[in-house]
Design a protein around this motif. Structure first.
Motif, short mmCIF file in Angstrom:
data_model
loop_
_atom_site.label_atom_id
_atom_site.label_comp_id
_atom_site.label_asym_id
_atom_site.label_seq_id
_atom_site.Cartn_x
_atom_site.Cartn_y
_atom_site.Cartn_z
N ARG A 23 0.83 -1.31 -0.05
CA ARG A 23 0.00 -0.05 -0.16
C ARG A 23 0.99 1.40 0.04
O ARG A 23 1.66 1.33 0.74
N VAL A 24 0.83 2.05 -0.80
CA VAL A 24 1.54 3.28 -1.06
C VAL A 24 0.57 4.47 -1.02
O VAL A 24 -0.30 4.43 -1.80
N ASP A 68 9.15 3.15 -7.48
CA ASP A 68 10.34 2.81 -6.72
C ASP A 68 10.38 1.77 -5.88
O ASP A 68 11.44 1.02 -5.48
N THR A 69 9.15 1.53 -5.10
CA THR A 69 8.88 0.46 -4.17
C THR A 69 9.22 -0.89 -4.99
O THR A 69 9.84 -1.78 -4.57
N GLY A 117 13.12 -5.84 -5.76
CA GLY A 117 13.62 -6.80 -6.44
C GLY A 117 12.53 -6.92 -7.74
O GLY A 117 12.75 -8.18 -8.35
N PHE A 118 11.33 -6.11 -7.88
CA PHE A 118 10.39 -6.33 -8.84
C PHE A 118 10.63 -5.49 -9.84
O PHE A 118 11.07 -4.38 -9.81
N ARG A 119 10.34 -5.91 -11.12
CA ARG A 119 10.45 -5.16 -12.48
C ARG A 119 9.17 -4.53 -12.87
O ARG A 119 8.99 -3.50 -13.44
N TYR A 120 7.96 -5.34 -12.32
CA TYR A 120 6.76 -4.77 -12.94
C TYR A 120 5.84 -4.69 -11.93
O TYR A 120 5.93 -5.34 -10.70
#
Length: 164
Positions: free
Chosen positions: A44-45, A68-69, A74-77
């Motif tokens: 949740r951002v 950014d989160t 370590g996620f790209r999508y």
């Protein structure tokens, strides 16, 4: 009449100096972001801003923090699965003082004036909350829009001139 004109001019100059860029950083009194990790791949951002920010910019800053989160973990999508308006109205006290002195007339008479006032105003502070799900690879059959976190971050940082 000159006193009112001078007071108005000084107030305009003071308010002109108040426009500052929107703050992008961890939550503070002036706004900022908060991130809660909900699961290994979901977050949740929340992003809140000062009363002078446009809703579109606040939405973009929340999306930037989501990108950014995702990258930070370590996620790209990522995909936004829920979006909420978390703007709020607050009451603030506003104080103002103005002073004017001067000479006038053929005998050089002196005048001075002081004005002070306090008023309470309602101020809307925009905010946006995004629930995101992150992916290491682009999902094959995800029902929503899937964003490339690196591309979103680069594009929004360039648009708003935010160092990264």
């Amino acid at each position: 009449m000159k006193t009112r004109l001078l007071s108005a001019l000084l107030a305009a100059i003071a308010f002109a100096g108040c426009s500052t860029p929107l703050y992008y950083g961890p939550k503070r009194d002036i706004g900022g972001w908060e991130v809660d990790r909900l699961a290994a791949d979901s977050f949740r951002v929340n992003f809140r801003a000062s009363s002078y920010a446009a809703d579109k910019i606040v939405d973009d800053y929340a999306l930037l923090k989501a990108a950014d989160t995702a990258q930070e973990y370590g996620f790209r999508y990522f995909s936004v699965v829920n979006k909420q308006d978390i703007g709020r109205t607050t009451e603030v006290d506003q104080w103002a003082n103005s002073y004017a002195t001067g000479t006038y007339g053929p005998t050089g008479g002196m005048t001075s004036s002081t004005q002070s006032y306090n008023q309470t105003a309602s101020v809307y502070r925009p905010g946006s909350s995004l629930k995101i799900i992150c992916f290491k690879n682009p999902p094959a059959n995800h029902p929503g829009t899937v964003y490339d976190a690196k591309e979103v971050s680069e594009r929004l940082r360039a648009r708003y001139q935010i160092a990264g």
